[in-house]
Design a protein around this motif. Structure first.
Motif, PDB file in Angstrom:
ATOM      1  N   LYS A  54      42.352  47.034  64.392  1.00  0.00           N
ATOM      2  CA  LYS A  54      41.383  47.711  63.609  1.00  0.00           C
ATOM      3  C   LYS A  54      41.701  47.994  62.284  1.00  0.00           C
ATOM      4  O   LYS A  54      40.960  47.831  61.171  1.00  0.00           O
ATOM      5  CB  LYS A  54      40.832  49.356  64.228  1.00  0.00           C
ATOM      6  CG  LYS A  54      39.861  48.968  65.489  1.00  0.00           C
ATOM      7  CD  LYS A  54      39.702  50.540  65.801  1.00  0.00           C
ATOM      8  CE  LYS A  54      38.771  50.812  67.019  1.00  0.00           C
ATOM      9  NZ  LYS A  54      38.262  52.154  67.364  1.00  0.00           N
ATOM     10  N   GLU A  55      43.115  48.248  62.082  1.00  0.00           N
ATOM     11  CA  GLU A  55      43.774  48.623  60.834  1.00  0.00           C
ATOM     12  C   GLU A  55      44.456  47.732  60.038  1.00  0.00           C
ATOM     13  O   GLU A  55      45.060  47.748  58.993  1.00  0.00           O
ATOM     14  CB  GLU A  55      44.595  49.997  61.046  1.00  0.00           C
ATOM     15  CG  GLU A  55      43.963  50.976  61.769  1.00  0.00           C
ATOM     16  CD  GLU A  55      42.631  51.717  60.944  1.00  0.00           C
ATOM     17  OE1 GLU A  55      42.728  51.389  59.865  1.00  0.00           O
ATOM     18  OE2 GLU A  55      41.636  52.141  61.871  1.00  0.00           O
ATOM     19  N   VAL A  56      44.416  46.403  60.765  1.00  0.00           N
ATOM     20  CA  VAL A  56      45.180  45.452  60.168  1.00  0.00           C
ATOM     21  C   VAL A  56      44.531  44.498  59.278  1.00  0.00           C
ATOM     22  O   VAL A  56      43.500  43.806  59.503  1.00  0.00           O
ATOM     23  CB  VAL A  56      45.951  44.266  61.367  1.00  0.00           C
ATOM     24  CG1 VAL A  56      46.724  43.267  60.606  1.00  0.00           C
ATOM     25  CG2 VAL A  56      46.813  45.400  62.061  1.00  0.00           C
ATOM     26  N   ALA A  57      44.716  44.752  57.725  1.00  0.00           N
ATOM     27  CA  ALA A  57      44.206  43.934  56.892  1.00  0.00           C
ATOM     28  C   ALA A  57      45.089  43.667  55.453  1.00  0.00           C
ATOM     29  O   ALA A  57      45.564  44.708  55.128  1.00  0.00           O
ATOM     30  CB  ALA A  57      42.789  44.714  56.163  1.00  0.00           C
ATOM     31  N   ILE A  58      45.376  42.523  55.453  1.00  0.00           N
ATOM     32  CA  ILE A  58      46.624  41.931  54.595  1.00  0.00           C
ATOM     33  C   ILE A  58      45.838  41.810  53.240  1.00  0.00           C
ATOM     34  O   ILE A  58      44.963  40.939  53.122  1.00  0.00           O
ATOM     35  CB  ILE A  58      47.143  40.840  55.136  1.00  0.00           C
ATOM     36  CG1 ILE A  58      47.582  41.019  56.773  1.00  0.00           C
ATOM     37  CG2 ILE A  58      48.459  40.526  54.224  1.00  0.00           C
ATOM     38  CD1 ILE A  58      48.246  39.865  57.424  1.00  0.00           C
ATOM     39  N   PRO A  59      46.335  42.286  52.388  1.00  0.00           N
ATOM     40  CA  PRO A  59      45.833  42.148  51.037  1.00  0.00           C
ATOM     41  C   PRO A  59      46.289  41.049  50.327  1.00  0.00           C
ATOM     42  O   PRO A  59      47.661  40.679  50.435  1.00  0.00           O
ATOM     43  CB  PRO A  59      46.475  43.485  50.034  1.00  0.00           C
ATOM     44  CG  PRO A  59      46.818  44.366  51.059  1.00  0.00           C
ATOM     45  CD  PRO A  59      47.156  43.527  52.154  1.00  0.00           C
ATOM     46  N   LEU A  60      45.737  39.809  49.720  1.00  0.00           N
ATOM     47  CA  LEU A  60      46.171  38.832  49.677  1.00  0.00           C
ATOM     48  C   LEU A  60      46.250  38.460  47.984  1.00  0.00           C
ATOM     49  O   LEU A  60      46.877  37.657  47.347  1.00  0.00           O
ATOM     50  CB  LEU A  60      45.180  37.673  49.899  1.00  0.00           C
ATOM     51  CG  LEU A  60      44.762  37.519  51.525  1.00  0.00           C
ATOM     52  CD1 LEU A  60      43.540  36.456  51.746  1.00  0.00           C
ATOM     53  CD2 LEU A  60      46.085  36.858  52.102  1.00  0.00           C
ATOM     54  N   ALA A  90      37.963  44.817  50.033  1.00  0.00           N
ATOM     55  CA  ALA A  90      37.727  44.088  51.223  1.00  0.00           C
ATOM     56  C   ALA A  90      37.158  42.497  51.041  1.00  0.00           C
ATOM     57  O   ALA A  90      37.699  41.996  51.944  1.00  0.00           O
ATOM     58  CB  ALA A  90      36.456  44.716  52.082  1.00  0.00           C
ATOM     59  N   GLN A  91      36.890  42.342  50.145  1.00  0.00           N
ATOM     60  CA  GLN A  91      36.391  40.906  49.797  1.00  0.00           C
ATOM     61  C   GLN A  91      37.587  39.922  49.681  1.00  0.00           C
ATOM     62  O   GLN A  91      37.307  38.358  49.639  1.00  0.00           O
ATOM     63  CB  GLN A  91      35.632  40.719  48.679  1.00  0.00           C
ATOM     64  CG  GLN A  91      34.185  41.504  48.981  1.00  0.00           C
ATOM     65  CD  GLN A  91      33.343  41.588  47.372  1.00  0.00           C
ATOM     66  OE1 GLN A  91      33.967  42.285  46.576  1.00  0.00           O
ATOM     67  NE2 GLN A  91      32.145  41.015  47.531  1.00  0.00           N
ATOM     68  N   THR A  92      38.627  40.273  49.420  1.00  0.00           N
ATOM     69  CA  THR A  92      39.893  39.318  49.316  1.00  0.00           C
ATOM     70  C   THR A  92      41.105  39.761  50.319  1.00  0.00           C
ATOM     71  O   THR A  92      41.966  39.087  50.223  1.00  0.00           O
ATOM     72  CB  THR A  92      40.480  39.361  48.009  1.00  0.00           C
ATOM     73  OG1 THR A  92      40.954  40.880  47.501  1.00  0.00           O
ATOM     74  CG2 THR A  92      39.353  38.686  47.002  1.00  0.00           C
ATOM     75  N   GLU A  93      40.794  40.618  51.363  1.00  0.00           N
ATOM     76  CA  GLU A  93      41.785  40.768  52.594  1.00  0.00           C
ATOM     77  C   GLU A  93      41.695  39.785  53.611  1.00  0.00           C
ATOM     78  O   GLU A  93      40.672  39.339  53.823  1.00  0.00           O
ATOM     79  CB  GLU A  93      41.732  42.284  52.862  1.00  0.00           C
ATOM     80  CG  GLU A  93      41.993  43.201  51.653  1.00  0.00           C
ATOM     81  CD  GLU A  93      41.535  44.827  52.400  1.00  0.00           C
ATOM     82  OE1 GLU A  93      42.345  45.755  51.469  1.00  0.00           O
ATOM     83  OE2 GLU A  93      40.933  44.934  53.369  1.00  0.00           O
ATOM     84  N   LEU A  94      42.790  39.669  54.152  1.00  0.00           N
ATOM     85  CA  LEU A  94      42.780  38.818  55.210  1.00  0.00           C
ATOM     86  C   LEU A  94      42.711  39.770  56.741  1.00  0.00           C
ATOM     87  O   LEU A  94      43.546  40.630  56.673  1.00  0.00           O
ATOM     88  CB  LEU A  94      44.124  38.138  55.481  1.00  0.00           C
ATOM     89  CG  LEU A  94      44.287  37.180  56.944  1.00  0.00           C
ATOM     90  CD1 LEU A  94      43.456  36.376  57.030  1.00  0.00           C
ATOM     91  CD2 LEU A  94      45.813  36.634  56.837  1.00  0.00           C
ATOM     92  N   ILE A  95      41.596  39.751  57.054  1.00  0.00           N
ATOM     93  CA  ILE A  95      41.460  40.327  58.441  1.00  0.00           C
ATOM     94  C   ILE A  95      42.031  39.718  59.768  1.00  0.00           C
ATOM     95  O   ILE A  95      41.808  38.627  60.405  1.00  0.00           O
ATOM     96  CB  ILE A  95      39.838  40.559  58.671  1.00  0.00           C
ATOM     97  CG1 ILE A  95      39.140  41.187  57.430  1.00  0.00           C
ATOM     98  CG2 ILE A  95      39.664  41.461  59.980  1.00  0.00           C
ATOM     99  CD1 ILE A  95      39.863  42.544  56.823  1.00  0.00           C
ATOM    100  N   VAL A  96      42.818  40.576  60.430  1.00  0.00           N
ATOM    101  CA  VAL A  96      43.358  40.010  61.772  1.00  0.00           C
ATOM    102  C   VAL A  96      42.439  40.504  62.825  1.00  0.00           C
ATOM    103  O   VAL A  96      42.293  41.759  63.046  1.00  0.00           O
ATOM    104  CB  VAL A  96      44.788  40.611  61.738  1.00  0.00           C
ATOM    105  CG1 VAL A  96      45.500  40.038  63.092  1.00  0.00           C
ATOM    106  CG2 VAL A  96      45.622  40.213  60.699  1.00  0.00           C
ATOM    107  N   PRO A  97      42.068  39.635  63.450  1.00  0.00           N
ATOM    108  CA  PRO A  97      41.031  40.160  64.832  1.00  0.00           C
ATOM    109  C   PRO A  97      41.831  40.821  65.797  1.00  0.00           C
ATOM    110  O   PRO A  97      43.022  40.849  65.718  1.00  0.00           O
ATOM    111  CB  PRO A  97      40.417  38.721  65.254  1.00  0.00           C
ATOM    112  CG  PRO A  97      41.264  37.732  64.643  1.00  0.00           C
ATOM    113  CD  PRO A  97      41.976  38.129  63.535  1.00  0.00           C
ATOM    114  N   PHE A  98      41.152  41.729  66.515  1.00  0.00           N
ATOM    115  CA  PHE A  98      41.504  42.592  67.618  1.00  0.00           C
ATOM    116  C   PHE A  98      42.317  43.551  67.180  1.00  0.00           C
ATOM    117  O   PHE A  98      42.894  44.589  67.839  1.00  0.00           O
ATOM    118  CB  PHE A  98      42.302  41.788  68.722  1.00  0.00           C
ATOM    119  CG  PHE A  98      41.616  40.673  69.314  1.00  0.00           C
ATOM    120  CD1 PHE A  98      40.760  40.879  70.088  1.00  0.00           C
ATOM    121  CD2 PHE A  98      41.785  39.366  69.042  1.00  0.00           C
ATOM    122  CE1 PHE A  98      39.911  39.850  70.672  1.00  0.00           C
ATOM    123  CE2 PHE A  98      41.447  38.360  69.629  1.00  0.00           C
ATOM    124  CZ  PHE A  98      40.184  38.470  70.242  1.00  0.00           C
TER     125      PHE A  98
END
Length: 361
Positions: free
Chosen positions: A166-172, A156-164
């Motif tokens: 819940k489940e969208v977190a892009i591994p960077l 979670a410390q290196t994922e891109l969180i997309v607001p609005f």
């Protein structure tokens, strides 16, 4: 330092354990930064005036700005001193996030100091050459980004969180994280710097965004709240609330002196440092996109300059009467304080939209 003292005294006197609560220390940090700024502010302004560290005003800009010629600048030193001292007093100094933010704040502040000093003391209109300014900004941003990337222990410390969502977190990954962090830190720094062109215009949006990022930092550092709001849990991020509170306190105190008609200007020393600090805090709490939303005024100012430069180079024509865009509205006939207050209102609305992402997911 005061936290460590309270922890030591807490072994014998339980009342001192109250200082373990981040919320209390955040309030005390804001008040401490406010007090430090009010105490040393007048003396600093007198010293800058005595040294003739005065602002140079562009003759091709709004004519109402010509009266500001010679107004003391480099007042951002006041903000940096207040934030740094307050953080050292109230924050947990074992936190790598605290030090990452302080390194960015002071590093970018030194770059701004050199630029301002060359402009106002050595009368060099170019100040620090742009290539060297960006070089040193890049060096600091990359060091901090690499430090954060290689000290990350959770995905979670290196994922891109997309607001609005819940489940969208892009591994960077490490490389993607470093690249994103670099652009956010350097971009935020320069965006705030471009906005700092009217009395009080940059500092209050900085205060509002800093305060909002403090809320995100508190949630990200609290396992229960982070889980409830479906946000990444970042252990230790809560300590950034202290720095955010210090930014709020120091910024409000500076606004006292910077409100129209300004007694002192922030200068690059303050604008570059504050923008860089906001950028690194957003990176740590994984809210880069939310920073883009809440800092919409900073983004608009930056984009207006990019459009103006590109249009002039490609077509030989200007899109705006003058860039950054706040000057465009001034030349169109808006009074300076109208521009400032209206941009403040826009910033407040954008910050509220950013905060709404805490729940609207």
């Amino acid at each position: 330092m005061l936290l460590m003292l309270a922890q030591w005294l807490g072994h014998d006197v339980r009342a001192f354990n109250v200082f373990q609560y981040i919320t209390l220390r955040a309030v005390l940090a804001a008040l401490t930064a406010l007090a430090i700024s009010f105490v040393i502010g007048p003396a600093l302004i007198r010293w800058l005036a005595a040294k003739k560290v005065g602002q140079a005003v562009r003759t091709d800009g709004p004519q109402t700005h010509l009266v500001k010629q010679g107004t003391p600048t480099m007042g951002g030193v006041l903000i940096l001193v207040a934030i740094t001292l307050t953080t050292l007093l109230w924050a947990d100094l074992s936190s790598r996030y605290v030090w990452a933010t302080l390194v960015t704040l002071m590093g970018f502040g030194i770059i701004g100091w050199v630029d301002d000093w060359r402009k106002v003391v050595y009368r060099d209109p170019k100040g620090l050459a742009s290539r060297w300014k960006y070089f040193w900004q890049s060096v600091i941003a990359l060091i901090v980004a690499l430090w954060l990337a290689y000290s990350a222990h959770l995905p979670a410390q290196t994922e891109l969180i997309v607001p609005f969502f819940k489940e969208v977190a892009i591994p960077l990954g490490t490389v993607g994280f470093v690249i994103l962090a670099y652009f956010v830190i350097v971009g935020a720094s320069n965006a705030v710097n471009l906005t700092d062109g009217a009395d009080g215009l940059a500092i209050l949006p900085t205060v509002m965004v800093g305060g909002a990022l403090g809320i995100f930092a508190y949630v990200a550092g609290h396992a229960v709240f982070a889980k409830y709001l479906v946000l990444p849990y970042i252990p230790g991020a809560g300590e950034l609330v202290i720095i955010c509170s210090a930014i709020v306190g120091a910024g409000l105190a500076f606004l006292w002196f910077n409100a129209y008609p300004a007694e002192v200007f922030m200068g690059d020393v303050g604008a570059l440092a504050l923008g860089g600090a906001l950028g690194v805090i957003a990176v740590i709490v994984r809210q880069e996109i939310v920073l883009f939303i809440m800092g919409g005024v900073f983004v608009a100012e930056t984009v207006s300059v990019m459009i103006q430069v590109a249009s002039y180079k490609l077509r030989g024509k200007r899109v705006f009467l003058m860039a950054p865009i706040h000057h465009h509205f001034e030349i169109k006939g808006w009074k300076e304080n109208q521009v400032v207050v209206r941009f403040w209102i826009i910033s407040m609305m954008l910050v509220l939209i950013g905060l709404s992402t805490l729940k609207l997911r």
